[in-house]
Design a protein around this motif. Structure first.
Motif, PDB file in Angstrom:
ATOM      1  N   PRO A  26      44.457  12.406   6.447  1.00  0.00           N
ATOM      2  CA  PRO A  26      46.442  12.872   5.622  1.00  0.00           C
ATOM      3  C   PRO A  26      46.018  14.242   4.204  1.00  0.00           C
ATOM      4  N   PRO A  27      47.165  13.964   4.082  1.00  0.00           N
ATOM      5  CA  PRO A  27      47.564  15.752   3.728  1.00  0.00           C
ATOM      6  C   PRO A  27      47.367  15.324   2.335  1.00  0.00           C
ATOM      7  N   PRO A  28      46.655  15.698   1.069  1.00  0.00           N
ATOM      8  CA  PRO A  28      47.166  15.352  -0.231  1.00  0.00           C
ATOM      9  C   PRO A  28      48.362  16.024  -0.948  1.00  0.00           C
ATOM     10  N   LYS A  29      47.848  15.144  -2.180  1.00  0.00           N
ATOM     11  CA  LYS A  29      48.835  15.449  -2.869  1.00  0.00           C
ATOM     12  C   LYS A  29      49.278  17.294  -3.473  1.00  0.00           C
ATOM     13  N   VAL A  30      48.305  18.017  -3.681  1.00  0.00           N
ATOM     14  CA  VAL A  30      48.445  19.372  -3.590  1.00  0.00           C
ATOM     15  C   VAL A  30      47.219  20.437  -3.360  1.00  0.00           C
ATOM     16  N   ASP A  31      47.159  21.321  -3.493  1.00  0.00           N
ATOM     17  CA  ASP A  31      46.686  22.649  -2.919  1.00  0.00           C
ATOM     18  C   ASP A  31      45.107  22.812  -3.356  1.00  0.00           C
ATOM     19  N   SER A  32      44.415  22.906  -2.803  1.00  0.00           N
ATOM     20  CA  SER A  32      42.633  23.456  -2.768  1.00  0.00           C
ATOM     21  C   SER A  32      42.548  24.615  -2.873  1.00  0.00           C
ATOM     22  N   SER A  33      40.894  24.818  -3.419  1.00  0.00           N
ATOM     23  CA  SER A  33      40.373  26.203  -3.493  1.00  0.00           C
ATOM     24  C   SER A  33      38.697  25.806  -3.066  1.00  0.00           C
ATOM     25  N   VAL A  34      38.165  26.834  -2.578  1.00  0.00           N
ATOM     26  CA  VAL A  34      36.764  27.026  -2.595  1.00  0.00           C
ATOM     27  C   VAL A  34      36.442  27.653  -3.149  1.00  0.00           C
TER      28      VAL A  34
END
Length: 396
Positions: free
Chosen positions: A238-246
């Motif tokens: 499911p989609p989290p509440k925040v964006d991510s980065s690699v």
């Protein structure tokens, strides 16, 4: 003749019926495509609940893949975008001879690509349901003998040898996991890890930037860190509440010649109030009291301050990640009154304190008294620590 004509009529009726059905299908597909292109959604008819309606209702609320439900509370957000998975693997720079450590493999979307690129994948997964799903997915395939699954908590497991780490981790373990990896020996070549975007930005923050903090200083002491790509939350199920980065993490080899307990003690003090001047921070009663206690204790015991052994230093790396994931990376706001924190200027005894003058003398010697922690570089902190140590002042 009549039977033949009757057969022809039936044939014609069948052709007309087939054409009608074909037209209806084309019409429905056209409506579907037009709706999708316009950004709309196709309504699905609700299926009537069966006798065990409770499970059907629960199924609608959960996210599934391969029959396994995901729990947001455990940080289970599975990558669903195959193009993103391909991009992560490509940017990892995996060699065909590499042993790859994957943390939190989930149902194996990323695992499959890693197995195709490297020699072997060691997957660490805490959820027994995911372990079974992963084993079931690759059972009977050519990849089965090149996949080793370890069920357990990554923070408590003894990690085997690996060349590279690729992971989409639960965000709540970001800080302790980062420092566990950096303390692993023998050192790996690099780690490609998906973090919550703000945490990733703290890792790469530079002096003078708003997010520059204790986490930034400690990780950059031990590794070279670079940002690879930003990942929107809709790439997960499911989609989290925040964006991510690699980000890419490359351990420094060799490690800098510093006592890590000493280093962490200094950095904690400096970033307690990172926007205050160092002169203000080291005039605090609590700071002076702590340092003076260390000073007297060390002098009394006549402890040697020679560089500790390499094995001891590696063990001490864990202190750099102590504390909660968020607290360790953020400025601590101490709400005590300044009257309790600052040495009163009117107090003649404090002003004439030999130890206080010793501390301020070190700051003045390196021209640090008016500088702020939020603007200091790695080299600045290393130089400041060396000045304090030469004066017999220690932070552990």
């Amino acid at each position: 003749s009549v039977e033949a004509n009757h057969g022809d009529l039936k044939s014609e009726e069948n052709e007309e019926e087939a054409e009608s059905i074909s037209f209806e299908l084309v019409h429905q597909v056209s409506i579907y495509q037009a709706t999708i292109m316009a950004g709309g959604k196709i309504r699905k008819e609700k299926k009537p609940r069966s006798g065990g309606g409770g499970s059907a209702g629960a199924g609608a609320a959960n996210h599934y893949q391969g029959g396994v439900s995901f729990h947001k509370s455990k940080g289970q957000h599975i990558l669903k975008n195959p193009l993103l998975v391909d991009s992560i693997v490509e940017k990892s720079g995996i060699k065909s001879s590499d042993v790859i450590l994957e943390i939190g493999p989930g149902t194996g979307n990323l695992t499959k690509k890693l197995l195709e690129a490297g020699k072997m994948v060691i997957a660490v997964e805490v959820d027994p349901r995911m372990v079974l799903e992963l084993q079931r997915r690759f059972q009977g395939t050519p990849f089965n003998n090149r996949l080793k699954v370890i069920q357990g908590d990554i923070l408590k497991c003894d990690l085997p040898y690996f060349d590279i780490c690729v992971a989409n981790i639960p965000y709540q373990i970001s800080s302790p996991l980062t420092f566990k990896l950096l303390s692993h020996r023998p050192a790996f070549r690099c780690a490609i890890i998906m973090f919550q975007r703000e945490f990733a930005m703290r890792l790469i923050a530079q002096p003078g930037q708003n997010l520059y903090c204790r986490l930034s200083v400690n990780t950059q002491l031990l590794a070279r860190i670079s940002h690879l790509l930003k990942v929107g939350k809709n790439n997960f199920r499911p989609p989290p509440k925040v964006d991510s980065s690699v980000v890419r993490i490359e351990p420094r080899k060799p490690l800098p010649p510093v006592n890590f307990k000493e280093w962490d003690g200094l950095i904690r003090l400096c970033f307690n109030r990172k926007n205050k001047t160092l002169g203000s921070i080291f005039r605090q009663k609590s700071v002076l009291s702590l340092l003076e206690k260390n000073y007297k204790t060390l002098n009394a015991l006549q402890l040697s301050q020679d560089t500790t052994s390499q094995d001891t230093e590696i063990a001490e790396l864990a202190v750099l990640g102590d504390g909660d994931a968020e607290d360790a990376s953020m400025e601590i706001e101490d709400e005590r009154d300044d009257d309790d924190m600052e040495v009163e200027e009117d107090n003649a005894v404090a002003d004439k304190s030999a130890f206080k003058e010793k501390i301020l003398g070190v700051l003045k010697q390196g021209d640090f008294e008016e500088k702020r922690s939020s603007k200091l570089t790695q080299v600045d902190f290393l130089y400041l620590l060396s000045l304090f140590n030469k004066s017999g002042i220690h932070f552990s």
